[in-house]
Enzyme design. Structure first.
Site, PDB file in Angstrom:
ATOM      1  N   CYS A   2     -49.565 -23.989 -27.768  1.00  0.00           N
ATOM      2  CA  CYS A   2     -49.435 -22.323 -28.151  1.00  0.00           C
ATOM      3  C   CYS A   2     -50.053 -21.891 -27.075  1.00  0.00           C
ATOM      4  O   CYS A   2     -50.193 -21.765 -26.109  1.00  0.00           O
ATOM      5  CB  CYS A   2     -50.369 -22.779 -29.437  1.00  0.00           C
ATOM      6  SG  CYS A   2     -51.140 -24.003 -30.692  1.00  0.00           S
ATOM      7  N   ARG A  52     -48.256 -19.738 -32.036  1.00  0.00           N
ATOM      8  CA  ARG A  52     -48.296 -20.895 -32.602  1.00  0.00           C
ATOM      9  C   ARG A  52     -47.008 -22.283 -32.636  1.00  0.00           C
ATOM     10  O   ARG A  52     -45.782 -21.275 -33.269  1.00  0.00           O
ATOM     11  CB  ARG A  52     -48.933 -20.957 -33.890  1.00  0.00           C
ATOM     12  CG  ARG A  52     -49.245 -23.005 -34.664  1.00  0.00           C
ATOM     13  CD  ARG A  52     -49.491 -23.146 -35.883  1.00  0.00           C
ATOM     14  NE  ARG A  52     -50.110 -24.385 -35.781  1.00  0.00           N
ATOM     15  CZ  ARG A  52     -49.947 -25.515 -37.440  1.00  0.00           C
ATOM     16  NH1 ARG A  52     -49.562 -24.733 -38.171  1.00  0.00           N
ATOM     17  NH2 ARG A  52     -50.364 -26.605 -37.607  1.00  0.00           N
ATOM     18  N   SER A  54     -46.384 -25.352 -33.481  1.00  0.00           N
ATOM     19  CA  SER A  54     -46.793 -26.348 -34.866  1.00  0.00           C
ATOM     20  C   SER A  54     -46.054 -27.796 -34.530  1.00  0.00           C
ATOM     21  O   SER A  54     -45.063 -28.344 -34.772  1.00  0.00           O
ATOM     22  CB  SER A  54     -46.810 -26.105 -35.573  1.00  0.00           C
ATOM     23  OG  SER A  54     -45.482 -26.020 -36.847  1.00  0.00           O
ATOM     24  N   ASN A  77     -55.403 -24.137 -27.464  1.00  0.00           N
ATOM     25  CA  ASN A  77     -53.804 -24.258 -26.821  1.00  0.00           C
ATOM     26  C   ASN A  77     -54.086 -26.224 -27.039  1.00  0.00           C
ATOM     27  O   ASN A  77     -54.752 -25.820 -26.245  1.00  0.00           O
ATOM     28  CB  ASN A  77     -53.450 -23.928 -26.321  1.00  0.00           C
ATOM     29  CG  ASN A  77     -52.240 -24.212 -25.249  1.00  0.00           C
ATOM     30  OD1 ASN A  77     -51.724 -24.926 -25.865  1.00  0.00           O
ATOM     31  ND2 ASN A  77     -52.262 -23.976 -24.136  1.00  0.00           N
ATOM     32  N   GLU A  79     -53.725 -30.243 -27.864  1.00  0.00           N
ATOM     33  CA  GLU A  79     -54.765 -31.621 -28.462  1.00  0.00           C
ATOM     34  C   GLU A  79     -55.167 -32.891 -28.568  1.00  0.00           C
ATOM     35  O   GLU A  79     -55.692 -32.282 -27.290  1.00  0.00           O
ATOM     36  CB  GLU A  79     -53.208 -32.427 -28.500  1.00  0.00           C
ATOM     37  CG  GLU A  79     -51.838 -31.704 -28.766  1.00  0.00           C
ATOM     38  CD  GLU A  79     -51.301 -31.790 -29.912  1.00  0.00           C
ATOM     39  OE1 GLU A  79     -51.784 -31.834 -31.533  1.00  0.00           O
ATOM     40  OE2 GLU A  79     -49.997 -30.287 -30.880  1.00  0.00           O
TER      41      GLU A  79
END
Length: 744
Positions: A2, A52, A54, A77, A79
């Site tokens: 992101c 974003r 996704s 931003n 994971e």
């Protein structure tokens, strides 16, 4: 992946409505990072911009994310790979409002405060606003995989995932840091170890350090730095056997690959043909419907990368798309400047171009793929540079070379005038203690110092360009080897066992030996496009620089700093030399200086957002679909190799600065500018051919006299022309009689 951006007042005041336009511009500037959604928020002292991409919970995972009482606000931003495990540790009754993997960070912060990242595994840049405490947190993951930059004065701070977004704020300086860039080892490629903080290349712009939380009090700007993880010293004392360590490495890497391959969308993989990306492919093949992508160019054909990538894909039964870079493909000036603005780094080079083009191909042809697995960063922590650094020696030669690099780094940053004591035939009379006991690298063993310096390189270069080249196509790059558990395991290896486990990346090779063809597992390290065949990479970029009267070079030289900092005559002379002999020098030595000049212009007159300039890009290049490599190799070479610079009718001679010499034993040498550079066979046909190339007869005529034909010397002739050892046409007028080879 992101895009994050924002502003915050740090003088106790609230943001005014003028911030709305800045936030909107930030979001537009970062739109390529997050093409799926955009959110803007301005409340009190803080304004946030979020775009974003996704990958997890596409429908309901939007941001900002809030605590239940909305006192904690988060944009992130990246994971959090172990979010399910972390969620299980939270108090009973904790409510999640989305399926986003990052929402767990909000609850962890409420539970643990500044210790909330201690157990997180993942990659992230995040901004957290604690309204109750009136503080703002900026943080990055352990290795700096995800970017986060900021600039501040005594009134406010601006922050963003990319530097270009900071320029939306009029208070951000718009100046390239020439002084810092020109001495940065990543730019100079100096063979030294540097533990300095990574640079941003722009004045007044800072990056949040890896593995660090910056806590900023919004009432007065007071800032506290909290480091939640540090790189181990690599002075391990593990008592586990070699086999156990290799087994643990395999298990941890497999777990990291599984985590990186998990998403609610499709994941791809860049397959280079080396053991690192092949290892990731082998471990990912059973976890996802894997599509792999490789560069098919003159360089990757010559160095074997393309063939080995296909070999791995066939062994694993996964699709492999060889994205073709024909010899005629040359970036335009506008394409290069767009790539430079995307990466924001003066070290933008052919490597970034290739990866950017791979990502573009994937986005166009396989839009369902939003994440890309990489084999990057195994070299830095697992002994990948040992054989190339050691030369013809072994592990001890490698450590000796590292000690010399560490010494140079200490000299450069500490007492450079002492360098004279290590130079010349009498050098080395002083010990390293003469450099001063307070130097960063003193007291560390050479390998530990090397890995610490490589940690800096990972943040300064590897993660930076992998993030940007992927972001340019709205894709998230994922790096399984950058898992702190893997690094901590390798750090536990005792010094006496490094040679067994880390020489030539043995720990990686043996961990996946049962999954890959032996030819790949034991294949020597091959750089992405350097080494054998590099001239096929150099040519398109040399042509890019020379096209239209060297317009791109002249544009750079005409900038204010270009006129001040670059010797235009020498730059033009180097460019002419490269055009004539692409192997005679490195175009990568010239590109950083030109890039700095071009970036100067860009920050003064900001280019349009990257999503708006996509019209500049050419059509996506084709992928080559093989049925059999061996039978198709000739056709492939026709496409990706430039046409030979000679024909049987060519008239060639040794270049003016080259001489053919013989010693008393009859051994032949080529001397280049007075220095013996090449040893030739005493009686072989190639030596006889060079002796006979007098600039008056054609190759066919010379070869006929030697009872051979020009095609027998195809590669040698190509390389000799590319190195500038041979030249076309008649020789310069002789001033003395020529009776054959000179003696030495």
């Amino acid at each position: 992946m992101c895009g994050l951006g924002g502003l915050a007042r740090i003088d106790g005041q609230d943001l005014g409505v003028e911030a709305d336009a800045i936030l909107a511009t930030m979001a537009r500037t970062l739109a390529h990072r997050g093409p799926d959604e955009e959110e803007l928020l301005r409340q009190g002292r803080v304004g946030l911009a979020f775009t974003r991409l996704s990958l997890v919970d596409p429908e309901n995972g939007g941001q900002p994310l809030y605590s239940e009482d909305r006192s904690v606000v988060l944009i992130a931003n990246g994971e959090v790979y172990n979010h399910k495990e972390l969620s299980a540790t939270l108090p009973a009754g904790t409510r999640f409002r989305t399926g986003s993997d990052c929402e767990v960070l909000v609850h962890l912060y409420q539970q643990k405060g500044l210790d909330f990242l201690d157990d997180v595994r993942g990659m992230f840049g995040l901004v957290l606003w604690d309204r109750r405490r009136d503080v703002l947190l900026l943080a990055r993951d352990h290795f700096g995989v995800k970017p986060l930059y900021f600039t501040r004065d005594d009134r406010r701070i601006a922050f963003a995932s990319e530097i270009k977004a900071l320029f939306a704020d009029p208070a951000t300086p718009r100046r390239v840091d020439w002084d810092g860039a020109l001495v940065n080892p990543t730019v100079t490629s100096a063979p030294s170890l540097d533990l300095g903080a990574p640079a941003t290349y722009f004045e007044g712009v800072e990056s949040v350090p890896a593995a660090t939380i910056l806590e900023i009090d919004l009432r007065d700007g007071a800032t506290r730095r909290h480091t939640y993880w540090t790189l181990p010293d690599f002075d391990g004392d593990s008592t586990r056997t070699d086999a156990e360590i290799i087994g643990d490495f395999r298990e941890l890497l497999a777990d990291s690959v599984r985590a990186c391959a998990t998403a609610d969308v499709s994941i791809g993989l860049f397959l280079s043909g080396g053991v690192d990306s092949a290892a990731v492919a082998a471990l990912a093949a059973d976890t996802t419907d894997l599509q792999t992508f490789s560069v098919l160019s003159g360089s990757t054909v010559v160095n074997g990368d393309a063939r080995h990538a296909r070999l791995v894909a066939d062994k694993l039964g996964v699709a492999n798309h060889q994205v073709r870079f024909d010899a005629s493909d040359v970036p335009t000036a506008d394409e290069w400047k767009r790539l430079l603005w995307l990466t924001e780094m003066p070290t933008c080079s052919p490597e970034q171009y290739y990866k950017h083009e791979l990502h573009r191909y994937v986005r166009a042809e396989h839009p369902e793929i939003k994440g890309m697995l990489l084999g990057a960063a195994a070299d830095e922590f697992c002994g990948g540079y040992s054989t190339t650094t050691a030369g013809d020696g072994g592990w001890q030669a490698f450590e000796d070379a590292l000690a010399g690099m560490a010494r140079r780094g200490r000299l450069d940053s500490g007492r450079p005038r002492l360098a004279a004591w290590w130079e010349g035939t009498e050098g080395g009379l002083l010990t390293d203690a003469a450099l001063g006991a307070a130097r960063d690298l003193v007291g560390r063993d050479p390998y530990g110092a090397f890995v610490a310096a490589k940690m800096r390189d990972v943040e300064q270069f590897n993660c930076w360009h992998e993030d940007r080249t992927a972001a340019g196509s709205g894709t998230e790059a994922r790096v399984p080897f950058l898992d702190r558990r893997l690094v901590e395991l390798v750090a536990s290896i005792p010094a006496a066992r490094r040679e067994r486990l880390l020489w030539d990346k043995a720990i990686v090779r043996e961990a996946v030996a049962d999954l890959l063809p032996a030819e790949v597992t034991h294949r020597p390290k091959v750089p992405f496009f350097y080494g054998e065949g590099v001239q096929h990479t150099h040519r398109p970029f040399i042509e890019m620089l020379t096209r239209d009267g060297a317009a791109l070079v002249e544009e750079a030289l005409a900038t204010p700093r270009g006129r001040e900092m670059l010797d235009a005559d020498r730059v033009r002379a180097l460019l002419r030399r490269l055009a004539d002999a692409p192997l005679s020098a490195h175009v990568e030595r010239l590109l950083p200086l030109l890039n700095l000049c071009l970036l100067d212009t860009m920050v003064a007159e900001l280019p349009p957002p990257l999503v708006d300039s996509a019209v500049l890009l050419p059509a996506v290049r084709p992928a080559h679909r093989f049925t059999d490599w061996a039978t198709e190799a000739p056709r492939i070479e026709e496409l990706v190799f430039a046409a030979p610079r000679w024909t049987p009718d060519s008239v060639l001679a040794l270049a003016d600065h080259v001489e053919l010499l013989r010693d008393a034993t009859g051994t032949a040498y080529l001397a280049v500018e007075g220095s013996l550079e090449y040893v030739l066979g005493a009686d072989d046909t190639w030596t006889a051919l060079l002796h006979s190339l007098d600039g008056t007869r054609t190759l066919a005529e010379v070869c006929a006299d030697l009872d051979t034909h020009p095609e027998a010397f195809r590669q040698l002739l190509d390389d000799s022309l590319d190195l500038g050892l041979l030249r076309p046409g008649a020789p310069a007028p002789a001033t003395t009689p020529h009776d054959g080879d000179r003696n030495v």
